[in-house]
Design an enzyme around this catalytic site. Structure first.
Site, mmCIF file in Angstrom:
data_model
loop_
_atom_site.group_PDB
_atom_site.id
_atom_site.type_symbol
_atom_site.label_atom_id
_atom_site.label_comp_id
_atom_site.label_asym_id
_atom_site.label_seq_id
_atom_site.Cartn_x
_atom_site.Cartn_y
_atom_site.Cartn_z
ATOM 1 N N GLU A 153 -3.765 7.415 -5.909
ATOM 2 C CA GLU A 153 -3.803 6.628 -7.144
ATOM 3 C C GLU A 153 -4.911 7.163 -8.037
ATOM 4 O O GLU A 153 -6.029 7.358 -7.531
ATOM 5 C CB GLU A 153 -4.017 5.153 -6.816
ATOM 6 C CG GLU A 153 -2.809 4.564 -6.091
ATOM 7 C CD GLU A 153 -2.931 3.064 -5.783
ATOM 8 O OE1 GLU A 153 -3.967 2.463 -6.110
ATOM 9 O OE2 GLU A 153 -1.987 2.514 -5.217
ATOM 10 N N ARG A 212 0.832 -1.200 0.000
ATOM 11 C CA ARG A 212 0.000 0.000 0.000
ATOM 12 C C ARG A 212 0.866 1.250 0.000
ATOM 13 O O ARG A 212 1.874 1.307 0.736
ATOM 14 C CB ARG A 212 -0.893 0.059 1.251
ATOM 15 C CG ARG A 212 -2.186 -0.700 1.136
ATOM 16 C CD ARG A 212 -3.089 -0.137 0.033
ATOM 17 N NE ARG A 212 -4.295 -0.926 -0.123
ATOM 18 C CZ ARG A 212 -4.391 -2.022 -0.875
ATOM 19 N NH1 ARG A 212 -3.354 -2.476 -1.543
ATOM 20 N NH2 ARG A 212 -5.551 -2.668 -0.983
ATOM 21 N N HIS A 260 -0.766 -0.391 -9.785
ATOM 22 C CA HIS A 260 -1.490 -1.249 -8.835
ATOM 23 C C HIS A 260 -1.984 -2.533 -9.523
ATOM 24 O O HIS A 260 -3.180 -2.828 -9.558
ATOM 25 C CB HIS A 260 -2.674 -0.473 -8.217
ATOM 26 C CG HIS A 260 -3.117 -1.051 -6.900
ATOM 27 N ND1 HIS A 260 -3.636 -0.287 -5.891
ATOM 28 C CD2 HIS A 260 -3.126 -2.332 -6.419
ATOM 29 C CE1 HIS A 260 -3.948 -1.051 -4.858
ATOM 30 N NE2 HIS A 260 -3.641 -2.305 -5.162
#
Ligand SMILES: NC(=O)C1=CN([C@@H]2O[C@H](COP(=O)(O)OP(=O)(O)OC[C@H]3O[C@@H](n4cnc5c(N)ncnc54)[C@H](O)[C@@H]3O)[C@@H](O)[C@H]2O)C=CC1
Ligand SMILES: O=C(O)CCC(=O)C(=O)O
Length: 524
Positions: free
Chosen positions: A258, A229, A276
């Site tokens: 993000e 994360r 991601h």
């Protein structure tokens, strides 16, 4: 009909069990697109894009369950969900392998400069000497957070001939030994590792866990990875340490914001990055969709879910043991609450008997939720029951006793109020069901029916007849009646059940019977 909002891109093939259920309507829309129907949504399915904030939950008054098709639940306000009694489930292991493989691919790419060499070649260059890499063999890999993904990375690293050292405050010596890794405190791990990869959840404790101060204790030339994360590795500090040449390079799959548009870390040549993608494989996306679909279905079938974040985890075997007592304890809590309409200080529950030989925490939560349902509102459930008790200053205790008084199982509840105490004991008898076997010290035996009347009175001839007559005069049909007393002429009780709820007026008529010392209408 349950309305389920699938707010993020979740693989439709995995949602089969939900789309096939006749009582479920799947709505594939983003939160913005579904703005006008949020007030009717019973469940929401998300990945990491949708942020399930308290504000969003407030716009969904019917919301009962939030399902995260993945591991990290940092995009869900868990305390707010817990307070509202909303169950939060995730798919804890559906994407483990994919994320471990991705991390490993990132590590190999980082050490061999594959993304940079590829871009250069595509650009028409042939710069072999610029991209001399470093072998993984014999390097020390420091894994911070040794759970599912950390464990899979360790297995792969060993096959590559790496030495694996790990830091995880919750790691048992047994698991470290089984996985053949060396467990170290963080301050001992950092100076030893050639490569450091983080695999913790993002929590208040892990935010900024690897910052400038920690990076300075690492070897000069260390490589770092974050495929967990954004924020576990402090982004500003990492940037500074790379620019100063202390960190040789970084591989990042995740970012604080993000997408990380215009992020300064992405401008550095020795930072490689993916958007991601850890869990972005066909297999992982199918796995997580199937897992959460099954959990949501289980929940709407009225059964305990197995991977809840805010409920105790419960296996199928334990579930089978728990099930017979689940309703009994709710009913005992509810009876106690309706007999004790006053301020409560303490609720304690004692479990005895061989068939209660499991972690009874879930039963205590169920009991307390039964207690509060008639006082607070129907949104009380196992998720928020203990929190509600705490907020009201009520102490909840749980004990195990060796003495089940001859029953194969016995659950005893004691409620201490401002003025009185109440005790109630129940048992579950196979093929016979739940029985209340003691009420306020009186031996009795009744099934907790929907409509009950509990009367405590002086044991005198004619009282039972009088109660029957008053009810009969008002056309009330008694379905069952159980009586109990401690000694002749002392205090006695009767518990009556009815086919229909008894009106509150009946209490007034019955109160004329002067031998009656206490009365409570109970509806279960
Ligand atoms: N990039 C991606 O697409 C994906 C990222 N993830 C992230 O990876 C994280 C880890 O996933 P799993 O291994 O499945 O979770 P896990 O729960 O199996 O392992 C997490 C480990 O971190 C440890 N931990 C907790 N606090 C710690 C601390 N302060 N210091 C050190 N260790 C600590 C825990 O004891 C646990 O062993 C997830 O929380 C998620 O945020 C997960 C899947 C995909
Ligand atoms: O849904 C995704 O692709 C992200 C997966 C992830 O980060 C997680 O499972 O924690």
């Amino acid at each position: 009909m349950y309305r389920i909002l699938v707010a993020d891109a979740i693989k439709p093939e995995g949602l089969g069990p939900l789309s096939e259920a006749s009582n479920i309507l799947l709505i594939q829309k983003t939160v913005e697109e579904a703005a006008n129907e949020l007030d009717q949504i019973d469940a929401i399915l998300v990945r990491s894009a949708t942020k399930v904030t308290e504000d969003l939950m407030n716009r969904m008054p019917q919301l009962k369950i939030i399902a995260r098709a993945g591991v990290g639940v940092d995009n869900i306000d868990i305390p707010a969900a817990t307070k509202r009694g909303i169950v939060v489930v995730n798919a804890p292991d559906g994407n483990t392998i994919s994320t471990a493989e991705h991390t490993f691919a990132m590590m190999a790419s980082l050490m061999r400069h594959i993304p940079q060499a590829y871009a250069s070649l595509k650009n028409g260059e042939w710069k072999r000497s610029s991209y001399t890499g470093t072998e993984l063999r014999s390097k020390t890999l420091g894994i911070v957070g040794f759970g599912r993904i950390g464990g899979e990375i360790a297995k792969r690293a060993k096959v590559f001939g790496m030495e694996v050292i790990v830091f995880d405050p919750f790691l048992t010596a047994d698991r470290a030994k089984k996985m053949s890794v060396t467990s170290l405190p963080l301050d001992k791990l950092l100076p030893k590792a050639d490569i450091i990869t983080v695999h913790t959840p993002l929590t208040n404790e892990t935010r900024g866990l690897i910052n400038k101060e920690k990076l300075l204790t690492c070897k000069k030339g260390v490589y770092v990875l974050n495929c967990a994360r954004g924020g576990i590795l402090d982004e500003d500090d990492l940037y500074e340490m790379i620019v100063k040449g202390h960190v040789a390079g970084a591989a990042l799959d995740v970012f604080v914001e993000e997408p990380p548009l215009g992020h300064k870390l992405l401008e550095l040549d020795n930072v490689i990055a993916t958007p991601h993608l850890g869990a972005s494989t066909k297999e992982a996306q199918l796995n997580v969709a199937v897992q959460v679909a099954q959990e949501v279905l289980t929940y709407f079938e009225g059964n305990p879910v197995s991977s809840s974040i805010n409920l105790p985890a419960i296996s199928k075997e334990v579930f089978e043991k728990v099930q017979p007592f689940y309703q009994l304890v709710q009913q005992m809590g509810s009876i106690a609450s309706q007999c004790m309409k006053e301020g409560i200080q303490e609720i304690s529950v004692t479990y005895a008997g061989e068939s209660l030989d499991f972690d009874t925490a879930i039963l205590t939560k169920s009991l307390i939720s039964g207690f509060f349902k008639s006082r607070v509102d129907a949104s009380v459930n196992e998720v928020n029951a203990l929190l509600i008790a705490k907020e009201r200053g009520i102490t909840v205790g749980e004990k195990i006793s060796a003495d089940s008084l001859g029953y194969s199982n016995l659950i005893s509840l004691k409620v201490k109020g401002d003025n009185r105490e109440l005790t109630i004991s129940g048992t579950y008898i196979e093929n016979y069901g739940s029985r209340i076997v003691n009420l306020n010290g009186f031996k009795i035996d009744f099934h907790p029916e929907e409509n009950l009347l509990y009367i405590q009175h002086t044991d005198k001839p004619g009282v039972i007849g009088n109660v029957g007559k008053i009810l009969g005069d008002h056309e009330v049909n008694i379905a069952t009646m159980q009586v109990g007393r401690k000694e002749a002429g002392g205090e006695a009780i009767m518990v009556l059940s009815f086919d229909k709820p008894l009106s509150d007026n009946m209490k007034q008529f019955l109160k004329e019977t002067e031998e009656i010392t206490f009365m409570a209408l109970i509806s279960l």
